[in-house]
Design a protein around this motif. Structure first.
Motif, PDB file in Angstrom:
ATOM      1  N   GLN A 161     141.758 -54.005 118.387  1.00  0.00           N
ATOM      2  CA  GLN A 161     140.357 -54.849 118.469  1.00  0.00           C
ATOM      3  C   GLN A 161     139.506 -54.003 119.533  1.00  0.00           C
ATOM      4  O   GLN A 161     138.345 -53.775 119.263  1.00  0.00           O
ATOM      5  N   ASP A 162     140.259 -53.827 120.794  1.00  0.00           N
ATOM      6  CA  ASP A 162     139.428 -53.076 121.848  1.00  0.00           C
ATOM      7  C   ASP A 162     139.230 -51.714 121.402  1.00  0.00           C
ATOM      8  O   ASP A 162     137.993 -51.112 121.654  1.00  0.00           O
ATOM      9  N   LEU A 163     140.135 -50.842 120.916  1.00  0.00           N
ATOM     10  CA  LEU A 163     139.868 -49.540 120.304  1.00  0.00           C
ATOM     11  C   LEU A 163     138.690 -49.468 119.332  1.00  0.00           C
ATOM     12  O   LEU A 163     137.941 -48.713 119.317  1.00  0.00           O
ATOM     13  N   SER A 164     138.682 -50.655 118.389  1.00  0.00           N
ATOM     14  CA  SER A 164     137.670 -50.631 117.486  1.00  0.00           C
ATOM     15  C   SER A 164     136.282 -50.790 118.013  1.00  0.00           C
ATOM     16  O   SER A 164     135.309 -50.354 117.602  1.00  0.00           O
ATOM     17  N   ALA A 165     136.343 -51.641 118.747  1.00  0.00           N
ATOM     18  CA  ALA A 165     135.046 -51.948 119.654  1.00  0.00           C
ATOM     19  C   ALA A 165     134.500 -50.944 120.476  1.00  0.00           C
ATOM     20  O   ALA A 165     133.243 -50.638 120.317  1.00  0.00           O
ATOM     21  N   ASN A 166     135.385 -50.224 121.117  1.00  0.00           N
ATOM     22  CA  ASN A 166     134.924 -49.023 121.673  1.00  0.00           C
ATOM     23  C   ASN A 166     134.511 -47.943 120.984  1.00  0.00           C
ATOM     24  O   ASN A 166     133.384 -47.073 121.173  1.00  0.00           O
ATOM     25  N   ALA A 167     135.188 -47.636 119.677  1.00  0.00           N
ATOM     26  CA  ALA A 167     134.766 -46.748 118.781  1.00  0.00           C
ATOM     27  C   ALA A 167     133.480 -47.000 117.992  1.00  0.00           C
ATOM     28  O   ALA A 167     132.645 -46.163 117.943  1.00  0.00           O
ATOM     29  N   THR A 168     133.328 -48.219 117.416  1.00  0.00           N
ATOM     30  CA  THR A 168     131.922 -48.720 117.191  1.00  0.00           C
ATOM     31  C   THR A 168     130.923 -48.255 117.923  1.00  0.00           C
ATOM     32  O   THR A 168     129.915 -47.594 117.635  1.00  0.00           O
ATOM     33  N   GLN A 169     131.164 -48.736 119.423  1.00  0.00           N
ATOM     34  CA  GLN A 169     130.137 -48.306 120.442  1.00  0.00           C
ATOM     35  C   GLN A 169     129.806 -46.867 120.456  1.00  0.00           C
ATOM     36  O   GLN A 169     128.429 -46.345 120.474  1.00  0.00           O
ATOM     37  N   GLN A 170     130.842 -46.022 120.641  1.00  0.00           N
ATOM     38  CA  GLN A 170     130.760 -44.404 120.557  1.00  0.00           C
ATOM     39  C   GLN A 170     130.001 -43.925 119.433  1.00  0.00           C
ATOM     40  O   GLN A 170     129.442 -43.054 119.615  1.00  0.00           O
ATOM     41  N   LEU A 171     130.420 -44.442 118.116  1.00  0.00           N
ATOM     42  CA  LEU A 171     129.867 -43.875 116.930  1.00  0.00           C
ATOM     43  C   LEU A 171     128.196 -44.318 116.956  1.00  0.00           C
ATOM     44  O   LEU A 171     127.555 -43.344 116.470  1.00  0.00           O
ATOM     45  N   LEU A 172     127.771 -45.364 117.535  1.00  0.00           N
ATOM     46  CA  LEU A 172     126.416 -45.471 117.458  1.00  0.00           C
ATOM     47  C   LEU A 172     125.917 -44.804 118.701  1.00  0.00           C
ATOM     48  O   LEU A 172     124.803 -44.239 118.255  1.00  0.00           O
ATOM     49  N   ASP A 173     126.534 -44.404 119.581  1.00  0.00           N
ATOM     50  CA  ASP A 173     125.952 -43.529 120.651  1.00  0.00           C
ATOM     51  C   ASP A 173     125.787 -42.128 119.967  1.00  0.00           C
ATOM     52  O   ASP A 173     124.825 -41.473 120.123  1.00  0.00           O
ATOM     53  N   PHE A 174     126.903 -41.719 119.222  1.00  0.00           N
ATOM     54  CA  PHE A 174     126.783 -40.364 118.645  1.00  0.00           C
ATOM     55  C   PHE A 174     125.832 -40.255 117.474  1.00  0.00           C
ATOM     56  O   PHE A 174     125.134 -39.194 117.684  1.00  0.00           O
ATOM     57  N   LYS A 175     125.474 -41.290 116.974  1.00  0.00           N
ATOM     58  CA  LYS A 175     124.392 -41.291 115.848  1.00  0.00           C
ATOM     59  C   LYS A 175     123.107 -41.120 116.588  1.00  0.00           C
ATOM     60  O   LYS A 175     122.108 -40.082 116.257  1.00  0.00           O
ATOM     61  N   GLY A 176     122.995 -41.999 117.610  1.00  0.00           N
ATOM     62  CA  GLY A 176     121.475 -41.797 118.422  1.00  0.00           C
ATOM     63  C   GLY A 176     121.423 -40.412 119.103  1.00  0.00           C
ATOM     64  O   GLY A 176     120.397 -39.706 118.659  1.00  0.00           O
ATOM     65  N   ASP A 177     122.464 -39.908 119.633  1.00  0.00           N
ATOM     66  CA  ASP A 177     122.448 -38.577 120.274  1.00  0.00           C
ATOM     67  C   ASP A 177     122.202 -37.480 119.154  1.00  0.00           C
ATOM     68  O   ASP A 177     121.182 -36.560 119.318  1.00  0.00           O
ATOM     69  N   MET A 178     122.801 -37.526 118.018  1.00  0.00           N
ATOM     70  CA  MET A 178     122.675 -36.553 117.036  1.00  0.00           C
ATOM     71  C   MET A 178     121.478 -36.566 116.347  1.00  0.00           C
ATOM     72  O   MET A 178     120.374 -35.602 115.990  1.00  0.00           O
ATOM     73  N   GLN A 179     120.978 -37.745 116.054  1.00  0.00           N
ATOM     74  CA  GLN A 179     119.218 -37.982 115.815  1.00  0.00           C
ATOM     75  C   GLN A 179     118.281 -37.196 116.538  1.00  0.00           C
ATOM     76  O   GLN A 179     117.352 -36.787 116.023  1.00  0.00           O
ATOM     77  N   GLU A 180     118.505 -37.605 117.833  1.00  0.00           N
ATOM     78  CA  GLU A 180     117.832 -37.059 118.904  1.00  0.00           C
ATOM     79  C   GLU A 180     117.724 -35.216 118.974  1.00  0.00           C
ATOM     80  O   GLU A 180     116.699 -35.016 118.926  1.00  0.00           O
ATOM     81  N   MET A 181     118.716 -34.903 118.784  1.00  0.00           N
ATOM     82  CA  MET A 181     119.000 -33.629 118.773  1.00  0.00           C
ATOM     83  C   MET A 181     118.592 -32.909 117.446  1.00  0.00           C
ATOM     84  O   MET A 181     118.089 -31.683 117.314  1.00  0.00           O
ATOM     85  N   GLU A 182     118.351 -33.676 116.412  1.00  0.00           N
ATOM     86  CA  GLU A 182     118.043 -33.142 115.020  1.00  0.00           C
ATOM     87  C   GLU A 182     116.394 -32.797 115.274  1.00  0.00           C
ATOM     88  O   GLU A 182     116.003 -31.986 114.346  1.00  0.00           O
ATOM     89  N   LYS A 183     115.723 -33.329 116.271  1.00  0.00           N
ATOM     90  CA  LYS A 183     114.345 -33.078 116.260  1.00  0.00           C
ATOM     91  C   LYS A 183     113.931 -31.699 116.492  1.00  0.00           C
ATOM     92  O   LYS A 183     113.276 -31.221 116.747  1.00  0.00           O
ATOM     93  N   PHE A 184     115.134 -30.972 117.374  1.00  0.00           N
ATOM     94  CA  PHE A 184     115.116 -29.623 117.755  1.00  0.00           C
ATOM     95  C   PHE A 184     115.005 -28.474 116.645  1.00  0.00           C
ATOM     96  O   PHE A 184     115.055 -27.500 116.769  1.00  0.00           O
ATOM     97  N   ASP A 185     115.600 -29.242 115.481  1.00  0.00           N
ATOM     98  CA  ASP A 185     115.857 -28.449 114.295  1.00  0.00           C
ATOM     99  C   ASP A 185     114.544 -28.309 113.589  1.00  0.00           C
ATOM    100  O   ASP A 185     114.179 -28.618 112.456  1.00  0.00           O
ATOM    101  N   THR A 186     113.587 -27.369 114.050  1.00  0.00           N
ATOM    102  CA  THR A 186     112.180 -27.187 113.493  1.00  0.00           C
ATOM    103  C   THR A 186     112.103 -26.469 112.337  1.00  0.00           C
ATOM    104  O   THR A 186     111.257 -26.629 111.320  1.00  0.00           O
TER     105      THR A 186
END
Length: 466
Positions: free
Chosen positions: A122-147
């Motif tokens: 459960q701890d691993l799942s909660a941590n992984a869920t938060q990490q995936l959300l962070d990854f998604k936000g970071d990748m969406q932010e970096m996609e803006k540089f793909d002009t």
């Protein structure tokens, strides 16, 4: 000296600087932000750590514990019903109550292990869920540089490729594995195997690389659910005892009753175990006797030992091992196997040029060698063998994740098949023991100290698992 620079994009501006007569220095400025390479590196490192923490083994560990509990509780209920019938307030009731006390202790230990594992997951799942959300936000932010929309084009190409593959497969379905000979199996032909159904580190996690485990196809009354374990305790070569467990859950939890059953107090000694390829049948352990080309039968109740000498020219003492291109498995000259008809021994001889030889073992007070068959597959090109319904199967190493059941020899017809194409998804790189259990049609494997089992899918069960 004038320096002229043509504008290549409206994003860039150039300012001429004062310089020496022989040099031109230009300052390039852009209206775009610099790409955040440091952030990308951080995301990559975090994703790599996440992949290391979340593995299939963790899932199978939980499934194994749940399976053990699922099998243990009905047995406890059955024993409670027996206590109600036997309760005379005296000897029999007291004995049954003692048995139930032990079973409850085992169930409690299994529950404790299950609870701690679930909390960790459960701890691993909660941590992984938060990490995936962070990854998604970071990748969406970096996609803006793909002009130039490179990533978007890649995603579109991947979708087109997937649709094309589906279209092709729809027109030309993937062929099923080549079927082995029919033989006389009551379940129909052997078609495939499932993914791992049991995966556990056992009682001594990581301590013994070589070993064997399984169930007795013809157990004594009252031991129908018992499992056994043998570990090579000296240089991955020798052992002098067997451990038994009253259930699969007890094996997973590491609760052995009655503990070590010694063949001899010394290890090694005359008639102790050499090599990991051992089996249990009718309360007796069958194995390669130490330092000889013979099969030993050790009766767990009487502690008596019988010997069966194999034909002259049989290779032993690590001269006829299972191998793959990178490694040979030491002291695997003799492979004992069980199936619906009894016990078999697979070995090699100089007369058969190192090809697999298969003989039936006839148990009894005096062991006898039954009928013998000769194959044309070279043993050192094989990593393991097992028997099922009178058919010999051989495996070979594909890579650290996959083993292939590629060969079969039907003892009822004498026909060989070198193109089965049935694949085993491994939990560790090396399968050091493999044996079929006719009790529940499971394939038991000992893999670099880990205990794994797979469901054998015959014709009558294939549709259930496919």
């Amino acid at each position: 000296m004038l320096c002229v620079i043509f504008l290549l994009s409206s994003l860039f501006t150039v300012t001429q600087q004062t310089a020496s007569p022989d040099k031109c220095v230009c300052e390039l400025s852009t209206s775009e932000k610099a790409f955040p390479y440091d952030k990308l590196k951080t995301v990559q490192d975090n994703a790599s750590d996440c992949n290391k923490n979340i593995t299939p083994q963790k899932t199978f560990e939980l499934e194994s514990l749940l399976l053990g509990l699922d099998r243990r509780l009905p047995q406890l209920e059955k024993d409670l019903e027996m206590l109600e019938k036997e309760n005379d307030g005296e000897l029999y009731g007291a004995l049954s109550l003692h048995v139930i006390d032990n079973e409850l202790a085992e169930v409690n230990q299994l529950m404790d292990k299950l609870n701690s594992t679930m909390l960790a997951h459960q701890d691993l799942s909660a941590n992984a869920t938060q990490q995936l959300l962070d990854f998604k936000g970071d990748m969406q932010e970096m996609e803006k540089f793909d002009t130039m929309q490179v990533v978007k084009s890649q995603h579109a190409n991947q979708r087109l490729k997937r649709d094309l593959d589906q279209c092709r497969n729809g027109s030309h379905p993937t062929p099923k594995p080549t079927l082995p000979p029919e033989g006389s199996c009551p379940y129909g032909r052997f078609l495939n195997i499932s993914g791992p159904r049991v995966y556990t580190a056992g009682e001594y996690p990581g301590s013994y690389k070589y070993g064997a485990w399984g169930r007795d196809p013809k157990p004594e009354p009252g031991k129908e659910s018992w499992h056994w374990l043998v570990m090579m305790t000296s240089n991955n070569r020798h052992s002098n005892y067997i451990r038994q467990y009253s259930s699969l859950s007890s094996l997973i939890a590491g609760l052995s009753v009655p503990g070590n059953i010694l063949i001899h107090s010394n290890n090694p000694a005359t008639n102790t175990i050499q090599g990991p390829n051992v089996v249990l049948y009718r309360g007796a352990l069958y194995y390669n006797c130490f330092n000889t080309d013979a099969v030993c039968q050790f009766n767990l109740t009487s502690k008596s030992i019988s010997n069966l000498n194999l034909p002259k020219g049989t290779r032993y003492n690590s001269k006829g091992n299972f191998c793959h291109i990178d490694e040979c498995y030491p002291f695997t000259d003799l492979d004992l196997a069980t199936d619906e008809s009894g016990i078999w021994v697979i070995y090699t001889t100089t007369q058969n040029f190192g090809n697999l030889v298969l003989s039936k073992v006839e148990p009894g007070q005096q062991l006898k060698l039954g009928r013998t068959w000769y194959s044309s597959v070279y043993k050192q090109s094989v990593t393991n063998t097992f028997m099922a319904c009178g058919i010999l199967y051989a495996t070979r190493y594909i890579n650290k994740d996959v083993e292939e059941i590629f060969y079969s020899f039907d003892t009822s017809t004498g026909k060989e098949n070198f193109n089965l194409g049935i694949f085993i998804n491994k939990m560790s790189p090396n399968i050091l023991f493999l044996n079929y259990s006719p009790v529940d049609q499971m394939l038991h494997a000992y893999c670099d100290s880990k205990l794994v089992s797979y469901k054998v899918l015959f014709e009558e069960t294939y549709n259930t698992f496919s």
